[in-house]
Every structure is written in structure tokens, then in C-alpha cells.
Design a protein around this motif. Structure first.
Motif, PDB file in Angstrom:
ATOM      1  N   LEU A  65       0.841  -1.198   0.000  1.00 26.99           N
ATOM      2  CA  LEU A  65       0.000   0.000   0.000  1.00 26.99           C
ATOM      3  C   LEU A  65       0.878   1.251   0.000  1.00 26.99           C
ATOM      4  O   LEU A  65       2.049   1.203   0.421  1.00 26.99           O
ATOM      5  CB  LEU A  65      -0.881   0.023   1.256  1.00 26.99           C
ATOM      6  CG  LEU A  65      -1.970  -1.044   1.373  1.00 26.99           C
ATOM      7  CD1 LEU A  65      -2.505  -1.082   2.795  1.00 26.99           C
ATOM      8  CD2 LEU A  65      -3.089  -0.782   0.389  1.00 26.99           C
ATOM      9  N   PRO A  66       0.343   2.388  -0.461  1.00 23.32           N
ATOM     10  CA  PRO A  66       1.063   3.643  -0.253  1.00 23.32           C
ATOM     11  C   PRO A  66       1.386   3.809   1.226  1.00 23.32           C
ATOM     12  O   PRO A  66       0.574   3.430   2.096  1.00 23.32           O
ATOM     13  CB  PRO A  66       0.065   4.703  -0.745  1.00 23.32           C
ATOM     14  CG  PRO A  66      -0.800   3.975  -1.727  1.00 23.32           C
ATOM     15  CD  PRO A  66      -0.926   2.574  -1.187  1.00 23.32           C
ATOM     16  N   ARG A  67       2.545   4.353   1.531  1.00 24.42           N
ATOM     17  CA  ARG A  67       3.047   4.333   2.902  1.00 24.42           C
ATOM     18  C   ARG A  67       2.070   4.909   3.918  1.00 24.42           C
ATOM     19  O   ARG A  67       1.807   4.303   4.961  1.00 24.42           O
ATOM     20  CB  ARG A  67       4.400   5.059   2.953  1.00 24.42           C
ATOM     21  CG  ARG A  67       5.144   4.882   4.252  1.00 24.42           C
ATOM     22  CD  ARG A  67       6.629   5.053   4.032  1.00 24.42           C
ATOM     23  NE  ARG A  67       7.157   3.984   3.177  1.00 24.42           N
ATOM     24  CZ  ARG A  67       8.282   4.081   2.460  1.00 24.42           C
ATOM     25  NH1 ARG A  67       8.989   5.184   2.495  1.00 24.42           N
ATOM     26  NH2 ARG A  67       8.686   3.076   1.728  1.00 24.42           N
ATOM     27  N   ASN A  68       1.508   6.090   3.649  1.00 22.34           N
ATOM     28  CA  ASN A  68       0.609   6.724   4.612  1.00 22.34           C
ATOM     29  C   ASN A  68      -0.647   5.886   4.834  1.00 22.34           C
ATOM     30  O   ASN A  68      -1.148   5.773   5.956  1.00 22.34           O
ATOM     31  CB  ASN A  68       0.226   8.130   4.134  1.00 22.34           C
ATOM     32  CG  ASN A  68       1.396   9.104   4.227  1.00 22.34           C
ATOM     33  OD1 ASN A  68       2.353   8.858   4.955  1.00 22.34           O
ATOM     34  ND2 ASN A  68       1.320  10.190   3.486  1.00 22.34           N
ATOM     35  N   GLN A  69      -1.155   5.282   3.755  1.00 21.75           N
ATOM     36  CA  GLN A  69      -2.353   4.446   3.879  1.00 21.75           C
ATOM     37  C   GLN A  69      -2.070   3.204   4.714  1.00 21.75           C
ATOM     38  O   GLN A  69      -2.888   2.800   5.552  1.00 21.75           O
ATOM     39  CB  GLN A  69      -2.830   4.044   2.473  1.00 21.75           C
ATOM     40  CG  GLN A  69      -4.142   3.290   2.464  1.00 21.75           C
ATOM     41  CD  GLN A  69      -4.621   2.996   1.052  1.00 21.75           C
ATOM     42  OE1 GLN A  69      -4.218   3.663   0.096  1.00 21.75           O
ATOM     43  NE2 GLN A  69      -5.475   1.997   0.906  1.00 21.75           N
ATOM     44  N   ALA A  70      -0.902   2.606   4.515  1.00 29.49           N
ATOM     45  CA  ALA A  70      -0.533   1.414   5.279  1.00 29.49           C
ATOM     46  C   ALA A  70      -0.385   1.744   6.762  1.00 29.49           C
ATOM     47  O   ALA A  70      -0.885   1.012   7.630  1.00 29.49           O
ATOM     48  CB  ALA A  70       0.762   0.822   4.732  1.00 29.49           C
ATOM     49  N   LEU A  71       0.299   2.837   7.062  1.00 30.82           N
ATOM     50  CA  LEU A  71       0.526   3.202   8.463  1.00 30.82           C
ATOM     51  C   LEU A  71      -0.782   3.518   9.171  1.00 30.82           C
ATOM     52  O   LEU A  71      -0.962   3.187  10.353  1.00 30.82           O
ATOM     53  CB  LEU A  71       1.490   4.385   8.538  1.00 30.82           C
ATOM     54  CG  LEU A  71       2.915   4.106   8.028  1.00 30.82           C
ATOM     55  CD1 LEU A  71       3.770   5.369   8.078  1.00 30.82           C
ATOM     56  CD2 LEU A  71       3.572   2.983   8.827  1.00 30.82           C
ATOM     57  N   ALA A  72      -1.725   4.143   8.459  1.00 29.30           N
ATOM     58  CA  ALA A  72      -3.039   4.434   9.049  1.00 29.30           C
ATOM     59  C   ALA A  72      -3.806   3.139   9.321  1.00 29.30           C
ATOM     60  O   ALA A  72      -4.437   2.980  10.375  1.00 29.30           O
ATOM     61  CB  ALA A  72      -3.839   5.351   8.123  1.00 29.30           C
ATOM     62  N   LEU A  73      -3.747   2.205   8.381  1.00 34.23           N
ATOM     63  CA  LEU A  73      -4.456   0.933   8.550  1.00 34.23           C
ATOM     64  C   LEU A  73      -3.894   0.128   9.718  1.00 34.23           C
ATOM     65  O   LEU A  73      -4.637  -0.546  10.452  1.00 34.23           O
ATOM     66  CB  LEU A  73      -4.382   0.133   7.251  1.00 34.23           C
ATOM     67  CG  LEU A  73      -5.195  -1.168   7.194  1.00 34.23           C
ATOM     68  CD1 LEU A  73      -6.680  -0.891   7.431  1.00 34.23           C
ATOM     69  CD2 LEU A  73      -4.986  -1.862   5.859  1.00 34.23           C
ATOM     70  N   LEU A  74      -2.586   0.212   9.914  1.00 34.14           N
ATOM     71  CA  LEU A  74      -1.958  -0.531  11.008  1.00 34.14           C
ATOM     72  C   LEU A  74      -2.384  -0.039  12.386  1.00 34.14           C
ATOM     73  O   LEU A  74      -2.192  -0.745  13.385  1.00 34.14           O
ATOM     74  CB  LEU A  74      -0.430  -0.450  10.870  1.00 34.14           C
ATOM     75  CG  LEU A  74       0.173  -1.264   9.714  1.00 34.14           C
ATOM     76  CD1 LEU A  74       1.604  -0.834   9.443  1.00 34.14           C
ATOM     77  CD2 LEU A  74       0.116  -2.761  10.024  1.00 34.14           C
ATOM     78  N   GLU A  75      -2.962   1.145  12.453  1.00 34.03           N
ATOM     79  CA  GLU A  75      -3.469   1.675  13.724  1.00 34.03           C
ATOM     80  C   GLU A  75      -4.817   1.061  14.099  1.00 34.03           C
ATOM     81  O   GLU A  75      -5.274   1.196  15.234  1.00 34.03           O
ATOM     82  CB  GLU A  75      -3.619   3.201  13.627  1.00 34.03           C
ATOM     83  CG  GLU A  75      -2.311   3.954  13.441  1.00 34.03           C
ATOM     84  CD  GLU A  75      -1.415   3.865  14.660  1.00 34.03           C
ATOM     85  OE1 GLU A  75      -1.952   3.885  15.792  1.00 34.03           O
ATOM     86  OE2 GLU A  75      -0.195   3.766  14.493  1.00 34.03           O
ATOM     87  N   GLU A  76      -5.466   0.383  13.150  1.00 26.80           N
ATOM     88  CA  GLU A  76      -6.801  -0.168  13.372  1.00 26.80           C
ATOM     89  C   GLU A  76      -6.738  -1.523  14.075  1.00 26.80           C
ATOM     90  O   GLU A  76      -5.687  -2.144  14.179  1.00 26.80           O
ATOM     91  CB  GLU A  76      -7.540  -0.313  12.037  1.00 26.80           C
ATOM     92  CG  GLU A  76      -7.666   0.973  11.233  1.00 26.80           C
ATOM     93  CD  GLU A  76      -8.638   1.963  11.865  1.00 26.80           C
ATOM     94  OE1 GLU A  76      -9.410   1.564  12.765  1.00 26.80           O
ATOM     95  OE2 GLU A  76      -8.625   3.152  11.456  1.00 26.80           O
TER      96      GLU A  76
END
Length: 416
Positions: free
Chosen positions: A248-259
Motif C-alpha cells: 500500500l502507499p506508505r501513509n495508507q498502510a501506516l493508518a491501517l496498522l493503527e486499526e
């Protein structure tokens, strides 16, 4: 000092495999690894946990592990998932490739998915066998802190405990951040994809049927790779565990990992268009940034790089370890060839190392740039323009209709 002594720095899969090849050929070799020594009980404690990561071992890599006597240990463990088909598709359904063998009674496998620790344990078992002990010295739990080049005599290397080791040839197998490469003053070409890979293990409603799957999504690739069944419950309902690498694009991946994990599982199932149904279990969620790199040179005087110390590619096709194993195969072949034809006088000569580099670096460069091009072709804003979409779809459709070409792709994927 023996005139054919080699020192391998880095005891991962690639370094350990080369050490075994050399010791089996009765060439003295020392393997130095910074990770601490583990006893069998410690290994088993680690192996009791399912690892979300797997290596997609090609038939060529499996053959090399068989040669050094490690594959037999993996087979005995049962911790492998052979695959006989590969499926690649676009989410919009306009292009799909499926190659390999669907005859489940007479499978011709393309390769095998094996967890890293399972391979490392099999190699560790082999490194401790008595038949190679006269030629192999293994030093665990020690970092190399200094390397002094002695000219024609090779290197003197100092470990953190003060021990010094001399060798005609130093092999850097110490990973992407290679100390050996930096000490040799070898620079890197690097490429940051601005992507992050989320990896995890999932249990799906439908079985994988010995098929490695990869969806080419606008956000990046999504790989669903068979995992070995390790518990009795797994074996009673086999082929439902998969290893995931989701780019995933980096920012999208990092946001998803917070879920929460359940939310990640829902998003993952939707992203795969429910190719294997719902996801009822998710484990071992982790991530890593995606970059590619290539050493500007694989060699220096009395020194050579192999594996990730020499090159690192996009995980899009799961070929990183396989490229490193091909490095091992070629380096060993060239060392032996020149040693024998010189009447046992040349070991790791400049000519030998140049031949190795000439045979491996262009191939690895081609693979690295090919994976980058594929990533560009499917991910990003330009990849979603209509002309590029049509080019991809038509290309995949046409390729899928050419059976000899599909058989060639299957052969290339197996590495033989």
C-alpha cells in the motif's frame, strides 16, 4: 593459513548455504554470525509459533538446499506448503494469468512456501553435523568490528571479543545494511517505492488449493501465499492458512496498522474481492517499507557480496531469496572451477570474482528493474489512466492465450 580459506560474514540462509557447499567440497570455511547460538529447545519454542512470512522457494533453491542436506530436514518437519499453480489478476477482471498444474493427483510443483525460521533451523541442524566439522567453523553471537586488507594474503577480521581471523576470501552475506559492503567502500543504487508492505497470516473460508495468488491493485500488489498446516486442527481442515503481503502507499498502510485486527481482516478480504471468501482469523500483523537496492559492485580485492548484501528487490514476485541462492550456486561454481583448473592454487582470485559478478549482476539488475516496471505498470496514478489499463488488460489476455509462453513463465517461476 590455508590458501583456500574463506570467511563468510552473515549466517542467514544464503550465508549458511554457501558455508555448507564449501565444507562439503572440503574447502575450509569459517562462518561468523551476530545472532546468538540457540539450543534445540529454544528453536522449538520459536517454531511453535506460526510465522506470517514465507519464502517462495523456487525449484532451483529447493535443489540447492537438497544438495547441502537441509531440505531433508524441512521435509521431515512438514513445515512447507508446495504450490503447483500461480494466479495473477487485476481487480477489474479485465486480465488474468493462471499457470501451473491443476492436476491435484499428479502435481508438478512450481515451488514451496516455507517460513524463514524453518529454513534457518534446517540449516542449523546441518551445520552441526559431524561429516563437515573438519572443514567448517561456526562462530555465533559475534559481530565483526574491523576488517584489515593484507594485500595478496586477503583479510584479517576482528570480532567484538577481540578474536582475529585471517582468510584469503571474505564473503559478505550480512544483509541489506551490510557491514562488509560498507567496509569495502562499495556504494549503493537505491530506489524508494514510497510503499509499505503489511504482512500477516490469515485463515480463509475457502482453501488455497496449492495456488499462489497475486492481485495487481491500484494501491499495489496483494499476495496470498499458501502456509503450512502446523496444528492438528489445521490438518483436519487443510489449506486454509495463507501468508499475506499487501503493498500500500506508505501513509495508507501506516493508518491501517493503527486499526483493530478484525478491521484489517475485513479490509483485506474486500481488497482481494473475496477471492478466498471471508477471513475468520488473522495473526502476526507486521509491516516493512519497500525499497530496492543494488551494490555498484559485487566485488573488491579478496572480497565478494552475495544475497541481500549485493541486491534487494521489490517483493512483488517473491524472488529475493531465490536470487541470493543463485548467487551461492554461481559463486561456488566459479571458485571451484578456477581452483581445480589452476592446480589448487587460485582461490577467490580477481579473475574468479569478476566472472561471478559478470554472470550475476546483470541478471539481478534485470530482475530488479523488471519488478519496478511491473509495480509502476499497476500501481500509482499514471497506472490508472485508461491507455495504461487497456495496455495491461490486452497484454495479460494475449499472454494467457499463448500456452508455450505460459509454460515458459512457469519454468522461470520455478527457477530451473
Amino acid at each position: 593459513m590455508k590458501n583456500n580459506h574463506s570467511l563468510i560474514i552473515g549466517g542467514g540462509i544464503v550465508g549458511a548455504t554457501l558455508a555448507l557447499k564449501l565444507a562439503q567440497a572440503k574447502r575450509p570455511v569459517t562462518l561468523v554470525d551476530a545472532t546468538p547460538e540457540r539450543d534445540e529447545a529454544s528453536w522449538q519454542e520459536l517454531l511453535n509459533q506460526r510465522d506470517a512470512r514465507v519464502y517462495a522457494l523456487s525449484l532451483a533453491s529447493i535443489g540447492l538446499l537438497q544438495e547441502v542436506g537441509a531440505w531433508q530436514n524441512i521435509q521431515t518437519s512438514g513445515r512447507k506448503a508446495d504450490y503447483s499453480q500461480m494466479q495473477v489478476w487485476q481487480l477489474n477482471g479485465l486480465g488474468e494469468l493462471l499457470f501451473g498444474d491443476s492436476d491435484t493427483e499428479h502435481l508438478n510443483i512450481l515451488g514451496s512456501m516455507v517460513e524463514p525460521l524453518v529454513i534457518e533451523h534446517a540449516l542449523w541442524q546441518r551445520l552441526n553435523d559431524s561429516d563437515i566439522s573438519d572443514y567448517l567453523t561456526v562462530i555465533k553471537g559475534q559481530k565483526v568490528v574491523n576488517m584489515d586488507w593484507l594485500g595478496a594474503e586477503g583479510y584479517q577480521v576482528t570480532l567484538e571479543n577481540g578474536k582475529r581471523i585471517s582468510a584469503n576470501l571474505v564473503v559478505g552475506a550480512d544483509g541489506r545494511g551490510s557491514f562488509v559492503r560498507r567496509q569495502a567502500g562499495i556504494e549503493l543504487d537505491t530506489l524508494d517505492y514510497q510503499q509499505t508492505a503489511i504482512c500477516c497470516a490469515i485463515h480463509t473460508a475457502m482453501p488455497h488449493l496449492a495456488t499462489a495468488r497475486q492481485a495487481m491493485l491500484p494501491t499495489g500488489t496483494l499476495a496470498l501465499l499458501p502456509l503450512a498446516d502446523i496444528t492438528e486442527a489445521d490438518k483436519a481442515r487443510p489449506q486454509h492458512w495463507q501468508s499475506v503481503v499487501w503493498t500500500l502507499p506508505r501513509n495508507q498502510a501506516l493508518a491501517l496498522l493503527e486499526e483493530e485486527p478484525d478491521y484489517i481482516a475485513e479490509q483485506l478480504a474486500a481488497a482481494s474481492h473475496y477471492e478466498l471468501g471471508a477471513i475468520d482469523k488473522i495473526e502476526s500483523i507486521a509491516s516493512f517499507p519497500l525499497t530496492a537496492q543494488q551494490a555498484k559492485s559485487y566485488i573488491a580485492d579478496n572480497l565478494v557480496l552475495i544475497g541481500d548484501a549485493a541486491h534487494g528487490v521489490h517483493p512483488l514476485a517473491g524472488q529475493g531469496l531465490n536470487l541470493g541462492m543463485l548467487d551461492v550456486k554461481e559463486l561456488f561454481a566459479q571458485l571451484e572451477y578456477d581452483y581445480q583448473r589452476s592446480g589448487n592454487s587460485l582461490w577467490g582470485s580477481a579473475q574468479t570474482l569478476r566472472t561471478y559478478e559478470r554472470l550475476r549482476r546483470p541478471h539481478n539488475s534485470l530482475m530488479m528493474h523488471s519488478f519496478s516496471a511491473l509495480n509502476w505498470l499497476f500501481a500509482g496514478s499514471l497506472a490508472q489512466t485508461r491507455p495504461v489499463q487497456q495496455l495491461r488488460s490486452e497484454g495479460m489476455y494475449r499472454v494467457g492465450k499463448i500456452k508455450p509462453l505460459m509454460r515458459l513463465f512457469a519454468k522461470q517461476a520455478s527457477g530451473v
